[in-house]
Scaffold this motif. Structure first.
Motif, short mmCIF file in Angstrom:
data_model
loop_
_atom_site.label_atom_id
_atom_site.label_comp_id
_atom_site.label_asym_id
_atom_site.label_seq_id
_atom_site.Cartn_x
_atom_site.Cartn_y
_atom_site.Cartn_z
N GLY A 158 -36.70 2.10 60.50
CA GLY A 158 -35.56 2.10 59.60
C GLY A 158 -34.99 3.49 59.44
O GLY A 158 -35.73 4.47 59.32
N ARG A 159 -33.65 3.57 59.36
CA ARG A 159 -33.00 4.87 59.30
C ARG A 159 -32.60 5.29 57.89
O ARG A 159 -31.90 6.28 57.71
N SER A 160 -33.05 4.51 56.91
CA SER A 160 -32.80 4.88 55.52
C SER A 160 -33.88 4.26 54.65
O SER A 160 -34.53 3.28 55.04
N ALA A 161 -34.05 4.84 53.47
CA ALA A 161 -35.01 4.27 52.53
C ALA A 161 -34.63 2.85 52.16
O ALA A 161 -35.50 1.99 51.97
N ASP A 162 -33.33 2.57 52.05
CA ASP A 162 -32.89 1.22 51.70
C ASP A 162 -33.26 0.20 52.79
O ASP A 162 -33.72 -0.91 52.48
N ASP A 163 -33.07 0.58 54.05
CA ASP A 163 -33.44 -0.32 55.14
C ASP A 163 -34.94 -0.58 55.15
O ASP A 163 -35.39 -1.72 55.35
N ARG A 164 -35.72 0.47 54.94
CA ARG A 164 -37.18 0.29 54.93
C ARG A 164 -37.60 -0.60 53.76
O ARG A 164 -38.49 -1.44 53.91
N ALA A 165 -36.96 -0.42 52.62
CA ALA A 165 -37.31 -1.25 51.46
C ALA A 165 -36.93 -2.70 51.70
O ALA A 165 -37.68 -3.63 51.33
#
Length: 331
Positions: A158-165
């Protein structure tokens, strides 16, 4: 011949390592507590290209024999599309997975199609995870279990914390835990070189080249282990329970017992992935890195802490002659 070579290689490796660590009981205290989980990606086999079913079966059997010889727990990660050909599930490839389960090894989901999260996006990625369990989930149900481990293809998380979450929430809802990697390497390049030489038309020097690859591979892999030991100490002040990435290929079918003997000589106990993941370091998750690549979790955490270029220096590299045999320009 391969079995004889494995015996000679293993004996030679153990003799050489004995000069460094004369006996397991004499290992320094910080080494005696070392733990490592071994994971093998791209099941049932990395590449079927150019292989008929008899050749595939023979190479798979060689890997199973190597796992048996090493007698340690392994977690394997399945690409669901590799169980099919022309849209039809092949029973013989399902049986390859049964061989892993019959030996007590665990199987996890590595998506259908080995897709790249950063390329396809979250929606398609979630579907690839679900498609990746179409055969895996009912197969595990026969053993009274269910898929519980997920491994990102290419380690791209994931390229952002939001995507990983968002991905984590999806995985949680489907009963998965992420299987990280702390000891990364380029075993795929070595294996590609080995496969290209192995499958080429016989010519003078072919067997010598195969032997050279086998003999250089294990020291390269153990140098990677040593490198990530240092990374762990420098970043966290201690050595965590490591998670080692390998792949289901011809070279590891030859070298696996020697790889295991090598880490055991370094004071490691090979443990199940579940035990390794009890290390509190993994509570960090995949935080710290938003780039396009897929680095080791140790490097993700180091990037998150703002470590400079000097922190990452000294990682062993694949030699130019191996790159050339693999037809790869760079790692």
């Amino acid at each position: 011949m391969a079995g004889c070579w494995r015996d000679r290689m293993l004996a030679g490796l153990l003799l050489g390592l004995a000069c460094i660590i004369p006996a397991r009981a004499q290992a320094p205290p910080e080494q005696s507590a070392r733990r490592i989980a071994i994971t093998i990606d791209d099941l049932p086999w990395v590449s079927f290209e150019g292989l008929d079913e008899a050749q595939l079966e023979a190479r798979h059997r060689r890997l199973m024999a190597a796992l048996d010889a090493a007698a340690v727990p392994v977690a394997g990660f399945v690409n669901g599309d590799k169980l099919e050909s022309g849209g039809r599930v092949l029973p013989e490839r399902l049986r390859m997975l049964v061989d892993w389960l019959d030996r007590g090894h665990e199987l996890g989901n590595h998506t259908y199609g080995h897709v790249d999260l950063h390329a396809v996006g979250l929606e398609a990625y979630r579907q690839a995870i679900l498609d990746g369990e179409r055969e895996l989930r009912p197969l595990l149900a026969e053993t009274g279990t269910a898929p519980r481990w997920f491994r990102h293809p290419y380690l791209r998380a994931g390229r952002s914390a939001d995507d990983r979450a968002a991905l984590q929430a999806f995985l949680d809802a489907h009963g998965y835990r992420i299987a990280p990697v702390t000891i990364d390497n380029s075993d795929w390049i070595w294996a590609l070189a080995y496969r290209r030489v192995l499958d080429a038309a016989p010519e003078p020097g072919r067997e010598d080249t195969l032997a050279r690859l086998r003999e250089a591979y294990v020291p390269y892999m153990l140098a990677k282990v040593e490198y990530y030991e240092r990374q762990s100490r420098e970043l966290l002040g201690r050595e965590i329970a490591q998670v080692w990435l390998l792949h289901a290929n011809e070279l590891n079918a030859e070298a696996f017992p020697a790889l295991v003997a090598g880490v055991q000589a370094r004071g490691y106990r090979v443990v199940a992935l579940e035990e390794a993941m009890q290390d509190p370091a993994y509570a960090r998750g995949a935080e710290g890195y938003d780039g396009r690549s897929g680095p080791s979790w140790l490097h993700r955490w180091a990037i998150g802490e703002g470590k400079g270029r000097e922190f990452f220096a000294g990682e062993p590299e694949t030699p130019a002659w191996v790159l050339a045999l693999a037809g790869v320009e760079a790692e």
